[in-house]
Motif scaffolding. Structure first.
Motif, PDB file in Angstrom:
ATOM      1  N   GLU A   7       0.835  -1.192   0.000  1.00  0.00           N
ATOM      2  CA  GLU A   7       0.000   0.000   0.000  1.00  0.00           C
ATOM      3  C   GLU A   7       0.877   1.252   0.000  1.00  0.00           C
ATOM      4  OE1 GLU A   7      -3.604   2.010   2.602  1.00  0.00           O
ATOM      5  OE2 GLU A   7      -2.646   0.179   3.312  1.00  0.00           O
ATOM      6  N   VAL A   8       0.720   2.101  -1.005  1.00  0.00           N
ATOM      7  CA  VAL A   8       1.485   3.338  -1.112  1.00  0.00           C
ATOM      8  C   VAL A   8       0.759   4.421  -0.322  1.00  0.00           C
ATOM      9  CG1 VAL A   8       2.413   5.066  -2.704  1.00  0.00           C
ATOM     10  CG2 VAL A   8       2.379   2.656  -3.363  1.00  0.00           C
ATOM     11  N   TRP A  15       6.727   9.771   1.037  1.00  0.00           N
ATOM     12  CA  TRP A  15       5.874   8.653   0.636  1.00  0.00           C
ATOM     13  C   TRP A  15       6.593   7.346   0.942  1.00  0.00           C
ATOM     14  CZ3 TRP A  15       0.962   9.153  -1.344  1.00  0.00           C
ATOM     15  CH2 TRP A  15       0.562  10.454  -1.657  1.00  0.00           C
ATOM     16  N   TYR A  17       5.737   2.711   1.077  1.00  0.00           N
ATOM     17  CA  TYR A  17       4.749   1.643   0.938  1.00  0.00           C
ATOM     18  C   TYR A  17       4.788   0.845   2.230  1.00  0.00           C
ATOM     19  CZ  TYR A  17       8.657  -1.451  -0.368  1.00  0.00           C
ATOM     20  OH  TYR A  17       9.826  -2.160  -0.385  1.00  0.00           O
ATOM     21  N   HIS A  30       5.673  10.474  -4.505  1.00  0.00           N
ATOM     22  CA  HIS A  30       4.726   9.380  -4.715  1.00  0.00           C
ATOM     23  C   HIS A  30       5.204   8.397  -5.778  1.00  0.00           C
ATOM     24  CE1 HIS A  30       1.255   7.623  -6.837  1.00  0.00           C
ATOM     25  NE2 HIS A  30       0.788   7.426  -5.617  1.00  0.00           N
ATOM     26  N   LEU A  34       5.837   4.419  -5.391  1.00  0.00           N
ATOM     27  CA  LEU A  34       5.054   3.482  -6.188  1.00  0.00           C
ATOM     28  C   LEU A  34       5.965   2.551  -6.983  1.00  0.00           C
ATOM     29  CD1 LEU A  34       2.308   2.490  -7.218  1.00  0.00           C
ATOM     30  CD2 LEU A  34       2.383   4.332  -8.922  1.00  0.00           C
ATOM     31  N   ASP A  79      -2.934   1.659  -4.400  1.00  0.00           N
ATOM     32  CA  ASP A  79      -2.546   3.056  -4.515  1.00  0.00           C
ATOM     33  C   ASP A  79      -3.793   3.907  -4.530  1.00  0.00           C
ATOM     34  OD1 ASP A  79      -1.223   5.422  -4.899  1.00  0.00           O
ATOM     35  OD2 ASP A  79      -0.795   5.057  -7.020  1.00  0.00           O
TER      36      ASP A  79
END
Length: 84
Positions: A7-8, A15, A17, A30, A34, A79
């Motif tokens: 999950e980002v 940011w 994950y 981001h 990702l 995302d």
């Protein structure tokens, strides 16, 4: 077969994950987070040798177990956040 969700999310001024409540390192934006999540998820699917592994859970406890090289989890990228 198990499933892992990458999950980002926004985290610690940038940011990251997270998988199972455990955060990755913090990335500056981001798209970088990702990309790192996609890379990590892809590597999870690669077959390997049966070997001992160590991992940290969401409460910060470390665990050791034997992982079969042919028992790879299914992975999913989540995302739900839009980059700012």
């Amino acid at each position: 077969m198990s499933e892992l969700k990458y999950e980002v999310v926004e985290h610690d001024g940038g940011w990251a994950y997270k998988v199972g409540g455990v955060f990755s390192e913090t990335f500056p934006d981001h798209d970088t987070a990702l990309g790192a999540a996609r890379d990590a998820a892809e590597r999870q699917g690669l077959a390997g040798e049966t070997e001992g592994i160590a991992f940290q859970d969401e409460k910060g406890r470390w665990h050791e177990e034997v992982a079969r090289g042919d028992d790879r989890p299914m992975t999913e990228i989540v995302d739900g956040s839009e980059p700012h």
